[in-house]
Design a protein around this motif. Sequence first.
Motif, PDB file in Angstrom:
ATOM      1  N   ALA A   1       0.829  -1.206   0.000  1.00  0.00           N
ATOM      2  CA  ALA A   1       0.000   0.000   0.000  1.00  0.00           C
ATOM      3  C   ALA A   1       0.865   1.259   0.000  1.00  0.00           C
ATOM      4  N   ILE A   2       1.914   1.273   0.814  1.00  0.00           N
ATOM      5  CA  ILE A   2       2.797   2.440   0.874  1.00  0.00           C
ATOM      6  C   ILE A   2       3.508   2.639  -0.462  1.00  0.00           C
ATOM      7  N   SER A   3       4.012   1.571  -1.052  1.00  0.00           N
ATOM      8  CA  SER A   3       4.750   1.683  -2.315  1.00  0.00           C
ATOM      9  C   SER A   3       3.863   2.166  -3.453  1.00  0.00           C
ATOM     10  N   THR A   4       2.671   1.589  -3.574  1.00  0.00           N
ATOM     11  CA  THR A   4       1.788   2.008  -4.666  1.00  0.00           C
ATOM     12  C   THR A   4       1.246   3.413  -4.441  1.00  0.00           C
ATOM     13  N   LEU A   5       1.006   3.770  -3.195  1.00  0.00           N
ATOM     14  CA  LEU A   5       0.558   5.128  -2.901  1.00  0.00           C
ATOM     15  C   LEU A   5       1.661   6.139  -3.211  1.00  0.00           C
ATOM     16  N   LEU A   6       2.896   5.779  -2.940  1.00  0.00           N
ATOM     17  CA  LEU A   6       4.024   6.654  -3.279  1.00  0.00           C
ATOM     18  C   LEU A   6       4.130   6.846  -4.791  1.00  0.00           C
ATOM     19  N   CYS A   7       3.991   5.775  -5.551  1.00  0.00           N
ATOM     20  CA  CYS A   7       4.046   5.885  -7.018  1.00  0.00           C
ATOM     21  C   CYS A   7       2.901   6.743  -7.545  1.00  0.00           C
ATOM     22  N   ALA A   8       1.703   6.537  -7.012  1.00  0.00           N
ATOM     23  CA  ALA A   8       0.558   7.336  -7.451  1.00  0.00           C
ATOM     24  C   ALA A   8       0.740   8.805  -7.074  1.00  0.00           C
TER      25      ALA A   8
END
Length: 165
Positions: A45-52
């Motif tokens: 969740a943290i990684s994909t939220l950072l990319c978004a």
Amino acid sequence: MIVFLTLVMTLGVGCLVTLAVLTAAAVRLRSAAPLLQPWVFVQVAISTLLCAGLAFLYGHMTGFDPTDPWSVCNGRVSPMFRNPSVPESQLVTRSVLPVSVVCEEYSGDPDATEQVPVWVNPVVFVGGGLALGSAGLAPFAGVLRRRLCLPDRPGARTPGAASPT
């Protein structure tokens, strides 16, 4: 602000490295058990939220020149981003979601140019959806692990096996 961005980037890269190591361990063990932990879902969740979030910021900063905050369109930005086909005087229309920066010479101009790259909005929406989905699955990681990674117990029945009578 620089310290905050550095901490966020370090957290994101740390999550990505940890996920890569766990994925390699899961492939080596031929089991999904290392990936079915609650904190793994939180890291996804943290990684994909950072990319978004990075894609969202990139889309909103498109055409923005920090030395001249009033110039938003490509006609008036630094030479690195300058587009000679766009005239210098524009009316700017912005949209937050979907991310959009439209440069027009006048309101309703049919030759208006969209400044945000095509890939930004799909990355924002898919990354946000994956972040919400993986954060929502984190509390159910134990159930998933029990259902998907059944241990080989002696005497355990396999699906479709005949019942002993």
